[in-house]
Enzyme design. Structure first.
Site, PDB file in Angstrom:
ATOM      1  CD  GLU A  22     -13.955  -0.126   1.087  1.00  0.00           C
ATOM      2  OE1 GLU A  22     -12.964  -0.626   1.651  1.00  0.00           O
ATOM      3  OE2 GLU A  22     -14.644  -0.735   0.247  1.00  0.00           O
ATOM      4  CD  GLU A  55     -14.164  -3.253  -1.590  1.00  0.00           C
ATOM      5  OE1 GLU A  55     -15.262  -3.879  -1.514  1.00  0.00           O
ATOM      6  OE2 GLU A  55     -13.433  -3.078  -0.605  1.00  0.00           O
ATOM      7  CG  PHE A  59     -10.117  -5.225   0.109  1.00  0.00           C
ATOM      8  CD1 PHE A  59      -9.702  -6.445   0.624  1.00  0.00           C
ATOM      9  CD2 PHE A  59     -10.057  -4.108   0.930  1.00  0.00           C
ATOM     10  CE1 PHE A  59      -9.227  -6.551   1.927  1.00  0.00           C
ATOM     11  CE2 PHE A  59      -9.584  -4.205   2.233  1.00  0.00           C
ATOM     12  CZ  PHE A  59      -9.167  -5.422   2.728  1.00  0.00           C
ATOM     13  CB  SER A  60      -8.881  -5.158  -6.789  1.00  0.00           C
ATOM     14  OG  SER A  60      -7.998  -6.254  -6.892  1.00  0.00           O
ATOM     15  CG  HIS A  78      -5.478  -7.956   4.701  1.00  0.00           C
ATOM     16  ND1 HIS A  78      -6.496  -8.837   4.936  1.00  0.00           N
ATOM     17  CD2 HIS A  78      -5.970  -6.732   5.018  1.00  0.00           C
ATOM     18  CE1 HIS A  78      -7.547  -8.181   5.400  1.00  0.00           C
ATOM     19  NE2 HIS A  78      -7.265  -6.903   5.453  1.00  0.00           N
TER      20      HIS A  78
END
Lengths: 326, 311
Positions: free
Chosen positions: A30, A61, A87-88, A130
């Site tokens: 991204e 993803e 985000f994995s 995050h």
């Protein structure tokens, strides 16, 4: 020849090396091409290498990690970027059920030479989504290699090693270390995969750390030296393949072990190191193995609260003192 | 290709699946198997559009795709028997087997997960200019997986040579697909991705071949992915042992009137019937020979269990 680069610039240099020296590499994720990545990891690469080699994907993803796998199975060597390691988790099926298993489940008839690049850890004000330190999830999964560079030179060398590996490699960088500067050996030969490194010698205790906790452990060792304790610091670097020999040899000399990581305590990779030390170095241990880690809470966002959970040099120093006193 | 060849290809799949079910009942197949009885016209029709080098990815109901791609039948039986097969050495079994030598990317037991992977094969084809296409088959239920949505959109924006074949057997595992979506045909979703989508009779290999050929041609020309929704019916349960109590009385009997092999036989004259009978006998002999050969394949050596995790 070495030049002084920031950690993030070393990542950029390694990616440029990969795209330049290997025609089978493609880079995607991204906002990596035209925008150059939110931290500048891919700055200038699209202009230099073009859309055939580096391109932006939708915010998908699972989709693009699966695409990386299919491309790797059929002859490319993809490097896919997960913007934040957190985000994995939306793509865990592709990482754990697909990427990690295809070689084994096909009896070695397919391979998956791909790299999943991500950055992790807390930063001031970053929320629980995050701030994860994800290494234990991936180190638990057979079939994956796991790299956690702590210096600009390792950010460069280990990413190049990952790109040349025929196994899938998760490279988890430390966002908080991106501004740090250090010498980078740009022309060094590509290193074989694996290998921990003793980054400071000492006879009284061993600290095993990785990623952001390596500079923290070195700072702790400086404090402890002023107090008369000589602390050996090992940068574990690769959680898979795991170089326990280097750890074991050190523990056998010092008799004391502290493992430090930013991820929370329970089920963290420190538990694995502690278990291995207990089973392989039991006779040499003069004190129980100690772990320095975040407590088992999701990462808060407010810096005042983060300060209460994020392990720093002082926590490592205190753990070493407690271990040496026993 | 044409009628007798298509019939033979479909009969091979049917006989293979029936034999597997019997082997399962006899305790020779240890794991779960998902059979495609009734859906044979879809892989057989699609095969007409494909050439060597084109990759195929399928679901766990994918034995028909493996066979039409040319994966060795003895190897398939041996793999599912838990033997040290040349296919995957007993490490994959029925729902995850693959064969790179036949460009068969594999089945997948995670619903929909093969679509992103197939997208990767399409990326390789595009970037290397090989002219190959990537065909991926999923069931109707998989259309509700996020991985499928992500991959179709990805393939669309990258103009990848991907053909998505949706085998709509009207059951999303053990629930009716009409209870799981608000649209009548799943191919309607193609418009949402800005790509072509069409619905065909999935029990007619000619109709499937025509639609897949169109989609493959479009893909080879570099104009991107398509969706082909092939309407069919499952003659057996979702998995071996599924008693299908959820299916209305008479539904399977009615499906048996419409399934592709019966359909060909119903329209056959005496001469063709005789040829089809001969084909059935040849296929039965081929399948029995494969079973017998598979039984000769040794079981894998437990000492090798840690091999192949890493290169």
């Amino acid at each position: 020849m070495s030049e002084s680069l920031r950690y993030i610039q070393a990542v950029n240099a390694a990616l440029a090396w990969a795209l330049d020296s290997r025609s089978d590499t493609v880079y995607f994720g991204e906002d990596v091409a035209l925008p150059g990545g939110p931290f500048g990891a891919t700055k200038g690469l699209h202009k230099r290498f073009g859309s055939d080699r580096i391109f932006d994907t939708p915010i998908s993803e699972t989709g693009f990690l699966g695409m990386a796998l299919g491309a790797a199975m059929t002859g490319l060597r993809p490097i896919a970027e997960i913007m934040y390691a957190d985000f994995s988790f939306v793509a865990m099926d592709q990482i754990v059920n697909q990427i990690a298993t295809i070689r084994y489940s096909s009896a070695g008839r397919w391979k998956a030479p791909l790299v999943i690049r991500m950055q992790q850890g807390y930063s001031p004000g970053a929320c629980a989504q995050h701030s994860h330190s994800v290494e234990a999830y991936f180190a638990h999964t057979p079939g994956l290699r796991v790299a956690l560079p702590s210096t600009p030179d390792d950010a460069y060398q280990m990413l190049r090693t990952a790109v040349t590996s025929d196994d899938p490699v998760v490279v988890a960088e430390a966002r908080m270390l991106y501004p740090t500067r250090g010498p980078v050996r740009a022309d060094a030969p590509v290193e074989p995969i694996g290998g921990a490194r003793v980054v400071r010698d000492g006879r009284d205790a061993t600290v095993v750390a990785w990623s952001r906790m390596v500079p923290a452990a070195l700072a702790a060792a400086d404090q402890l030296a002023a107090e008369g304790f000589e602390t050996e610091v090992i940068d574990l670097r690769w959680l898979n393949p795991l170089d326990f020999d280097t750890v074991g040899a050190s523990v056998s000399r010092t008799g004391r072990l502290v493992v430090a990581h930013e991820a929370n305590l329970t089920g963290g990779f420190g538990a694995e190191i502690a278990a291995r030390a207990t089973s392989e170095c039991f006779a040499d241990l003069k004190a129980p193995v100690a772990r320095v880690a975040a407590p088992d809470v999701p990462m808060p966002a407010a810096p005042a609260l983060q300060k209460a959970v994020v392990p720093e040099a002082e926590h490592v120093a205190e753990a070493v003192r407690a271990t040496v006193r026993r | 290709m044409g009628l007798p060849d298509d019939y033979r290809a479909m009969a091979r799949i049917r006989r293979f699946e029936e034999r597997l079910a019997a082997l399962k009942d006899d305790g020779e197949i240890p794991g779960s198997i998902h059979l495609c009885n009734g859906q044979e016209a879809i892989p057989v029709g699609a095969a007409r559009a494909l050439r060597d080098g084109d990759h195929v990815t399928a679901t766990y109901r994918g034995h028909g795709w493996a066979l039409t791609r040319g994966v060795d039948m003895t190897g398939l039986f041996a793999e599912m028997m838990g033997r040290d097969s040349a296919v995957n050495g007993g490490r994959a079994a029925s729902p995850y087997l693959s064969d790179p030598g036949r460009w068969f990317m594999g089945e997948n037991s995670i619903v929909g997960a093969g679509v992103p992977i197939a997208t990767g094969a399409a990326l390789t084809a595009q970037r290397t200019g090989s002219g190959a296409v990537s065909v991926v088959s999923i069931g109707d239920g998989a259309m509700n997986q996020g991985n499928v949505h992500e991959a179709i959109n990805l393939a669309a924006v990258l103009d990848l040579p991907l053909v998505l074949v949706v085998e709509n057997n009207v059951y999303s595992e053990m629930s009716r697909i009409e209870d799981m979506v608000r649209i009548r045909q799943l191919a309607e979703r193609a418009a949402g991705y800005g790509i072509p989508g069409r619905v065909v009779d999935g029990n007619d290999p000619d109709a499937v071949a025509q639609a897949v050929t169109e989609a493959v041609t479009r893909a080879r020309e570099g104009t991107g992915p398509s969706i082909v929704e092939a309407m069919t019916e499952r003659l057996v349960g979702h998995y071996s042992g599924d008693v299908q109590h959820y299916r209305p009385a008479g539904e399977i009997a009615a499906a048996r009137e419409r399934e592709p092999l019966v359909r060909i036989r119903a329209a056959a004259d005496a001469e063709l019937t005789a040829r089809l009978d001969a084909i059935d006998a040849e296929v039965a002999a081929e399948v029995e020979a494969a079973v017998a050969a598979a039984r000769e394949v040794p079981f894998p050596d437990p000492a090798t269990v840690k091999e192949y995790v890493y290169v």
